[in-house]
Design an enzyme around this catalytic site. Structure first.
Site, mmCIF file in Angstrom:
data_model
loop_
_atom_site.group_PDB
_atom_site.id
_atom_site.type_symbol
_atom_site.label_atom_id
_atom_site.label_comp_id
_atom_site.label_asym_id
_atom_site.label_seq_id
_atom_site.Cartn_x
_atom_site.Cartn_y
_atom_site.Cartn_z
ATOM 1 C CE LYS A 26 -5.265 -1.608 1.705
ATOM 2 N NZ LYS A 26 -3.936 -2.233 1.800
ATOM 3 C CB THR A 64 -0.922 0.017 1.232
ATOM 4 O OG1 THR A 64 -1.746 -1.153 1.201
ATOM 5 C CG2 THR A 64 -1.805 1.247 1.223
ATOM 6 C CE LYS A 109 2.493 2.293 4.501
ATOM 7 N NZ LYS A 109 1.892 1.370 3.503
#
Length: 291
Positions: free
Chosen positions: A172, A97, A240
């Site tokens: 995502k 990701t 993140k």
């Protein structure tokens, strides 16, 4: 049989690589700590490698599953990386990701070097990786997607090409927005149930079959109740992800207020020293962080 290189064998990557090896693909793997590869060699027959060069040389498919965008960029375009050593025509697929902008950049750099690049982040956590039931969201060319599809099918169940390079990462991002809301929601539901004297397990059973039901309630909330905070997905990686989403949305003039609130909660957890817990450990903030 086509040769596969796998870079990054953490909580999920090692299991994903194992599925490919079990399907008969010759898999060579590299990760920063060589000793982590030895159990994969014993369990799946994966060939451990000391360098990216050793892993990707002559590989037809190269998969990357690392931690942060900076790691992705280093693996692809750093000295001794994929772009230095992969053969022309190889298909390199980043399943981390990461940043949509970086995915577009690597796709363009790959074209210059004769290496095809796709982004294909996943959802489903450690259980999805272990069971081969991940959702895979791909960005890239249609022909490349079709070529990679048999390998994706070894790792996942829901496999979709979302658009050109970067589209997988954008998808995502949308997934993580929904996960952020669902995680905070079940955590606060548990907190409320405990405060008013309900049995939280019975509460989850009651609401999980109705309109409030979700994958998070079915799979992660029970871990939270059991005090199982092992990382199916690290808090530090979720932070993140949410920061990437915040940057992308801010650049487009869109404010995602729920995401900002959940990000702030997890940043407080990182301050508590809990960033290596799984995302389900958010319950610890409500039980410990507010005292």
């Amino acid at each position: 049989m086509k040769k596969v290189a796998w870079i990054g064998t953490g909580v999920m990557g090692g299991q994903q690589a194992g599925h490919l090896a079990k399907a008969g693909y010759p898999v060579s793997a590299y990760t920063r700590r060589y000793e982590k590869l030895l159990p994969l060699q014993e369990q799946f027959g994966i060939t451990p490698c000391h360098t990216i060069k050793e892993a990707v040389t002559d590989a037809d498919f190269i998969f990357v599953m690392v931690g942060y965008p900076k790691d992705v960029e280093e693996v692809f375009s750093g000295e001794g990386g994929i772009f230095d050593h992969a053969k022309k025509g190889a298909l390199a697929i980043d399943m981390t990701t990461s940043s949509p902008a970086l995915a577009e950049k690597l796709y363009a750099l790959g074209r210059e070097k004769g290496i095809r690049v796709m982004d294909a982040p996943v959802s489903g956590g450690d259980s999805g990786a272990r069971n081969g039931t991940l959702s895979i969201m791909a960005g890239g060319g249609e022909a490349d997607f079709q070529e990679a599809l048999p390998l994706f099918q070894c790792m996942g169940k829901s496999i979709l090409l979302m658009g050109p390079a970067g589209a997988g990462q954008h998808t995502k991002a949308a997934n993580q927005i929904a996960v952020a809301g669902a995680t905070a929601a079940y955590t606060e539901a548990i907190t409320y149930a405990e405060q008013v004297g309900l049995d939280p397990e019975k509460m989850l059973a009651a609401i999980g079959g109705g309109a409030a039901g979700s994958w998070q309630i079915s799979n992660m909330a029970p871990r939270a109740l059991k005090g199982d905070f092992a990382p199916g997905f690290f808090i530090k990686h979720f932070i993140k992800d949410m920061k990437i989403i915040h940057e992308e949305s801010t650049a487009r003039g869109v404010r995602l207020e729920m995401l900002e609130s959940v990000l702030a909660l997890y940043e407080k957890m990182a301050e508590m020293g809990l960033e290596d817990n799984g995302t389900q450990a958010l319950i610890r903030y409500y039980r410990e962080g507010k005292k």
